[in-house]
Design an enzyme around this catalytic site. Structure first.
Site, PDB file in Angstrom:
ATOM      1  N   LYS A 155       0.832  -1.205   0.000  1.00  0.00           N
ATOM      2  CA  LYS A 155       0.000   0.000   0.000  1.00  0.00           C
ATOM      3  C   LYS A 155       0.864   1.250   0.000  1.00  0.00           C
ATOM      4  CE  LYS A 155      -3.848  -2.438   2.191  1.00  0.00           C
ATOM      5  NZ  LYS A 155      -4.653  -2.759   3.374  1.00  0.00           N
ATOM      6  N   GLN A 191      -4.455  -1.326   9.521  1.00  0.00           N
ATOM      7  CA  GLN A 191      -4.439  -2.687   8.990  1.00  0.00           C
ATOM      8  C   GLN A 191      -4.991  -3.671  10.015  1.00  0.00           C
ATOM      9  OE1 GLN A 191      -3.699  -3.356   5.811  1.00  0.00           O
ATOM     10  NE2 GLN A 191      -4.073  -5.531   6.032  1.00  0.00           N
ATOM     11  N   ASP A 234     -10.854   3.086   4.144  1.00  0.00           N
ATOM     12  CA  ASP A 234     -11.245   1.672   4.107  1.00  0.00           C
ATOM     13  C   ASP A 234     -12.770   1.532   4.042  1.00  0.00           C
ATOM     14  OD1 ASP A 234      -9.361  -0.395   3.981  1.00  0.00           O
ATOM     15  OD2 ASP A 234      -8.681  -0.020   6.032  1.00  0.00           O
TER      16      ASP A 234
END
Ligand code: GUN
Length: 304
Positions: free
Chosen positions: A52, A96, A119
């Site tokens: 990422k 994460q 997200d």
């Protein structure tokens, strides 16, 4: 002829478009930025987050990688999230998952500013998605829609069967498909006669997290199969059930002692009209959509 839906190529196209948007924003003096929070030393998470951060660099997006230790407390990460919410150069905050068990994951996701929630996990964004409003949608489900659209696969009026009801994939994927006018059925582990329902799918989204769960007799010939599964198998018996006679996979498995398989049995793909392979399918879209969401968040926050 079965068509393979090339996630690598579609993700590359999206990233190129995002890079162009980043250049256009640079002309306005704006540089989108993303903060990635990686707690502890989970190997898979480290690989994902590295990827990422690397994508940010490729696309001209600023990134900040923050690595709290595995012993971090909920209060400590809440303080970190508050500081990221306040930093103007940060447009997107990515925490994460999974987090260590002592951390209250829900409290943390709720603490991320919805405007920076790239997200799409915050209840405000989940609610906006449900209500059909502008939202930062979860990346993997958004990627599924991009694969279908960019591959010219009709969604409107089609029966989409989503297997799996997670907050990250199944539920938002069902909602996005509904917004594209599909007739949507959501199935899960408690669904009665699961095979019979899956067999009705024009578009089948498999997001169960069980290696090769969808077997050939569950697939309607000609269906489009989107396989979200990412299961690493190490068991020889399981390998033989899935890949007997596949010399290429055998070579990988013998060398590494493991191989990556989706939720769909390889033999089931042979019946499909089109399908996403594992690896090289949906997985590649997740990061591309994260980049797209970061630029979107940067624009929305500035009223652009
Ligand atoms: N862990 C597995 N998938 C994801 C994802 O899409 N986002 C985050 N933040 N963590 C994950």
């Amino acid at each position: 002829m079965t068509k393979i839906l090339d996630g690598v190529a579609i993700a590359a196209a999206i990233k190129q478009e995002v890079a162009e948007e980043v250049r256009a924003l640079a002309a306005l003096g704006v540089r989108p930025g993303m903060a990635a929070v990686l707690v502890g030393n989970v190997a898979a998470s480290e690989i994902y987050v590295r990827s990422k951060v690397q994508s940010c660099a490729e696309l001209g997006i600023y990134s900040d990688l923050i690595k709290p230790p595995a012993t971090v407390t909920t209060e400590e990460i809440l303080a970190l999230v508050a500081s990221l919410n306040a930093r103007d150069e940060i447009d997107g905050i990515l925490i994460q998952l999974p987090l260590p068990t002592q951390v209250d994951t829900k409290a943390l996701l709720d603490a991320v500013s919805p405007a920076k929630d790239v997200d799409g996990f915050h209840p405000v964004n989940a609610g906006r998605l449900m209500a059909g409003r502008t939202a930062l949608a979860p990346c993997t489900p958004a990627g599924i829609i991009e694969i279908l659209k960019r591959s010219g696969i009709p969604i409107s009026g089609q029966h989409a069967v989503v297997v799996g009801r997670s907050d990250i994939v199944g539920k938002p994927a069902a909602m996005l498909l509904l917004h594209q006018n599909a007739t949507v059925t959501i199935c899960h582990s408690k669904t009665r006669d699961l095979g019979a329902i899956i067999r009705q799918a024009d578009i089948l989204v498999a997001a169960i997290g069980r290696a090769g769960f969808i077997t050939p007799e569950m697939v309607r010939p000609g269906a489009t199969i989107i396989d979200v599964g990412m299961n690493r198998i190490t068991d020889r018996g399981e390998f033989d059930r899935l890949f007997a006679g596949d010399a290429k996979r055998e070579a990988t498995f013998s060398k590494r002692g493991s191989t990556l398989v989706g939720d769909v049995h390889p033999k089931a793909f042979e019946l499909a009209g089109a399908y996403t392979p594992v690896p090289g399918g949906v997985g590649k879209l997740t990061i591309a959509m994260l980049m797209a969401n970061t630029v979107r968040a940067a624009k929305m926050r500035r009223g652009l």
